[in-house]
Design a protein around this motif. Structure first.
Motif, PDB file in Angstrom:
ATOM      1  N   ARG A  28       1.141  -1.075  -0.210  1.00  0.00           N
ATOM      2  CA  ARG A  28      -0.171   0.139  -0.282  1.00  0.00           C
ATOM      3  C   ARG A  28       1.372   1.300  -0.249  1.00  0.00           C
ATOM      4  O   ARG A  28       2.214   1.364   0.315  1.00  0.00           O
ATOM      5  CB  ARG A  28      -1.577  -0.255   1.225  1.00  0.00           C
ATOM      6  CG  ARG A  28      -1.587  -0.640   1.398  1.00  0.00           C
ATOM      7  CD  ARG A  28      -2.935  -1.343   2.495  1.00  0.00           C
ATOM      8  NE  ARG A  28      -3.351   0.292   1.979  1.00  0.00           N
ATOM      9  CZ  ARG A  28      -5.073   0.076   2.084  1.00  0.00           C
ATOM     10  NH1 ARG A  28      -5.552  -1.531   2.136  1.00  0.00           N
ATOM     11  NH2 ARG A  28      -5.608   1.123   2.022  1.00  0.00           N
ATOM     12  N   GLY A  29       0.529   2.803  -1.148  1.00  0.00           N
ATOM     13  CA  GLY A  29       1.308   3.414  -0.684  1.00  0.00           C
ATOM     14  C   GLY A  29       2.810   4.181  -1.847  1.00  0.00           C
ATOM     15  O   GLY A  29       3.081   4.210  -0.933  1.00  0.00           O
ATOM     16  N   CYS A  30       2.008   2.652  -2.840  1.00  0.00           N
ATOM     17  CA  CYS A  30       4.033   2.770  -3.410  1.00  0.00           C
ATOM     18  C   CYS A  30       3.711   4.395  -4.980  1.00  0.00           C
ATOM     19  O   CYS A  30       2.685   4.846  -4.804  1.00  0.00           O
ATOM     20  CB  CYS A  30       3.835   1.613  -4.723  1.00  0.00           C
ATOM     21  SG  CYS A  30       4.414  -0.102  -3.563  1.00  0.00           S
ATOM     22  N   LEU A  31       5.154   4.058  -4.471  1.00  0.00           N
ATOM     23  CA  LEU A  31       5.185   5.775  -5.499  1.00  0.00           C
ATOM     24  C   LEU A  31       4.369   6.251  -7.059  1.00  0.00           C
ATOM     25  O   LEU A  31       3.146   6.349  -7.420  1.00  0.00           O
ATOM     26  CB  LEU A  31       6.556   5.693  -5.877  1.00  0.00           C
ATOM     27  CG  LEU A  31       6.888   6.931  -6.714  1.00  0.00           C
ATOM     28  CD1 LEU A  31       6.561   8.009  -6.032  1.00  0.00           C
ATOM     29  CD2 LEU A  31       8.792   6.855  -7.316  1.00  0.00           C
ATOM     30  N   GLU A  32       4.020   4.701  -7.607  1.00  0.00           N
ATOM     31  CA  GLU A  32       3.670   4.962  -9.079  1.00  0.00           C
ATOM     32  C   GLU A  32       1.851   4.973  -8.357  1.00  0.00           C
ATOM     33  O   GLU A  32       1.017   4.859  -9.485  1.00  0.00           O
ATOM     34  CB  GLU A  32       3.871   3.081  -9.865  1.00  0.00           C
ATOM     35  CG  GLU A  32       3.428   1.903  -9.407  1.00  0.00           C
ATOM     36  CD  GLU A  32       3.397   1.228 -10.308  1.00  0.00           C
ATOM     37  OE1 GLU A  32       2.766   0.425 -10.383  1.00  0.00           O
ATOM     38  OE2 GLU A  32       4.657   1.132 -11.060  1.00  0.00           O
ATOM     39  N   ARG A  33       1.550   4.652  -7.607  1.00  0.00           N
ATOM     40  CA  ARG A  33      -0.059   4.718  -7.425  1.00  0.00           C
ATOM     41  C   ARG A  33      -0.474   6.396  -6.534  1.00  0.00           C
ATOM     42  O   ARG A  33      -1.696   6.474  -6.810  1.00  0.00           O
ATOM     43  CB  ARG A  33      -0.262   3.888  -5.900  1.00  0.00           C
ATOM     44  CG  ARG A  33       0.056   2.611  -6.175  1.00  0.00           C
ATOM     45  CD  ARG A  33      -0.880   1.470  -7.233  1.00  0.00           C
ATOM     46  NE  ARG A  33      -2.281   1.812  -6.908  1.00  0.00           N
ATOM     47  CZ  ARG A  33      -3.137   2.548  -7.578  1.00  0.00           C
ATOM     48  NH1 ARG A  33      -2.539   2.911  -8.786  1.00  0.00           N
ATOM     49  NH2 ARG A  33      -4.695   3.417  -7.612  1.00  0.00           N
ATOM     50  N   TYR A  34       0.552   7.043  -7.064  1.00  0.00           N
ATOM     51  CA  TYR A  34       0.582   7.713  -6.885  1.00  0.00           C
ATOM     52  C   TYR A  34       0.947   9.660  -7.765  1.00  0.00           C
ATOM     53  O   TYR A  34       0.435  10.534  -7.939  1.00  0.00           O
ATOM     54  CB  TYR A  34       1.767   9.288  -5.465  1.00  0.00           C
ATOM     55  CG  TYR A  34       0.573   8.528  -4.184  1.00  0.00           C
ATOM     56  CD1 TYR A  34      -0.791   9.031  -3.832  1.00  0.00           C
ATOM     57  CD2 TYR A  34       0.935   7.070  -3.746  1.00  0.00           C
ATOM     58  CE1 TYR A  34      -1.601   8.467  -2.651  1.00  0.00           C
ATOM     59  CE2 TYR A  34       0.558   6.023  -2.769  1.00  0.00           C
ATOM     60  CZ  TYR A  34      -1.107   6.895  -1.825  1.00  0.00           C
ATOM     61  OH  TYR A  34      -1.309   6.517  -0.943  1.00  0.00           O
ATOM     62  N   ALA A  35       2.377   8.986  -8.242  1.00  0.00           N
ATOM     63  CA  ALA A  35       2.717   9.882  -8.814  1.00  0.00           C
ATOM     64  C   ALA A  35       3.075   9.453 -10.910  1.00  0.00           C
ATOM     65  O   ALA A  35       4.296   9.643 -11.099  1.00  0.00           O
ATOM     66  CB  ALA A  35       4.440  10.499  -8.710  1.00  0.00           C
ATOM     67  N   SER A  36       2.871   8.390 -11.316  1.00  0.00           N
ATOM     68  CA  SER A  36       2.574   7.947 -12.878  1.00  0.00           C
ATOM     69  C   SER A  36       0.893   8.719 -13.056  1.00  0.00           C
ATOM     70  O   SER A  36       0.885   9.531 -12.449  1.00  0.00           O
ATOM     71  CB  SER A  36       1.578   5.755 -12.554  1.00  0.00           C
ATOM     72  OG  SER A  36       1.034   5.913 -11.622  1.00  0.00           O
TER      73      SER A  36
END
Length: 325
Positions: free
Chosen positions: A181-189
């Motif tokens: 949960r909370g991986c970079l690609e879930r926010y900045a892709s």
């Protein structure tokens, strides 16, 4: 003219080229991957496409390709030439190197991971050609990275080095397909920004590019969505800086097409976060969607150099200006 075949296989389309020894694209072509026909059909399409490129080279350049390189998504065993798994193409354990070599008359074939191969192209022929250490990060449907060290791309002990999209930047946050949960690609892709902007704007057809245009137009909702993505990206990049100490960060992919709408706040956000780390130069990728093909061509030339001139292969593979064979 002496040349190699280069293939860059994506989830929806394939890009291909004939690449000269100096990195020149002698011929380019595209074809749909047609993944809806199933994994076996995709593999056959790749083989047919490569054979057509070989025939084109014979007809228009007077000789057959001397080697081939192919970049594929998913998990890749580069040493043994096996495409182990790709969720978006539906294949498992495809002996891609052997299949291509057989179809192409026995020439040497190199297999690489798509992002690392794109990073090789960008590192030697693009924005990283003067950098001894760089991190290449395309921001597209997901996020991955390629770690460049002296003209080479670091694969890692198990072939998965550079998976920065799956570092956790928001603990306990949005679930990711990797199981965390909370991986970079879930926010900045680009796909994450698209989803966030659709929710904020109420437009089910909005895209990340639409969000960037709204930011430029002064929309405060868009600015909030955009800054949230920039902040998450900066958090991930500072983690990478701490661990890898790259001289240059090369940002590519769809989100980077926003230009300074992305790069100006991103540079500021990274600068705010660094303490003891040495600030990197943050630059846009310059090769665009040709990076994968050029990187695949470089893989092929490197393999050929190792095959024909093993005593020179080490020196050739670290030459940042051109490939020799």
């Amino acid at each position: 003219m002496r040349h190699v075949i280069a293939l860059d296989v994506g989830g929806t389309g394939m890009k291909a080229a004939l690449v000269g020894a100096d990195g020149t694209l002698l011929h380019q072509a595209r074809r749909a991957t047609d993944r809806e026909r199933g994994a076996d059909a995709v593999v056959e399409t790749i083989l047919d496409f490569a054979a057509e490129l070989r025939a084109y080279g014979e007809e228009h350049h007077g000789e057959s390709a001397v080697a081939a390189g192919v970049a594929v998504p998913g998990v890749v065993d580069e040493e043994h030439g096996i495409a182990l798994f790709a969720a978006n193409l539906g294949w498992r354990d495809v002996p891609m190197r052997a299949l291509l070599s057989e179809r192409l008359g026995g020439i040497p074939v190199a297999l690489g991971h798509d992002v690392r191969t794109g990073g090789l192209g960008e590192g030697r022929l693009g924005a990283g050609r003067d950098a001894d250490r760089f991190l290449f990060m395309p921001l597209g449907t997901g996020i991955a990275g390629a770690i460049g060290i002296d003209g080479r791309i670091e694969p890692g002990a198990h072939g998965s080095a550079g998976e920065i999209g799956h570092v956790v930047v928001r603990p306990g946050g949005t679930p990711c397909g990797c199981g965390q949960r909370g991986c970079l690609e879930r926010y900045a892709s680009a796909s994450a920004v698209t989803l966030a902007w659709r929710e904020a704007s109420g437009d089910a057809k909005a895209t990340a590019a639409d969000c960037a245009r709204a930011v430029d137009a002064g929309d405060p909702l868009a600015a909030k969505v955009w800054q949230d993505a920039v902040d998450a990206l900066a958090d991930g990049l500072v983690l990478a800086l701490t661990l890898l100490d790259p001289r240059t960060l090369i940002i590519g992919g769809g989100l980077a097409e926003a230009g300074e709408t992305l790069f100006t706040p991103l540079r500021a956000a990274v600068a705010e976060r660094v303490t003891f780390q040495s600030p990197p130069t943050i630059v846009p990728a310059v090769l665009g969607d040709t990076a994968g093909c050029l990187g695949a061509g470089l893989l092929a030339w490197d393999l050929l150099a190792a095959t024909e001139h093993p005593e020179k292969a080490e020196a050739d593979s670290t030459d940042n200006t051109e490939v020799t064979a």
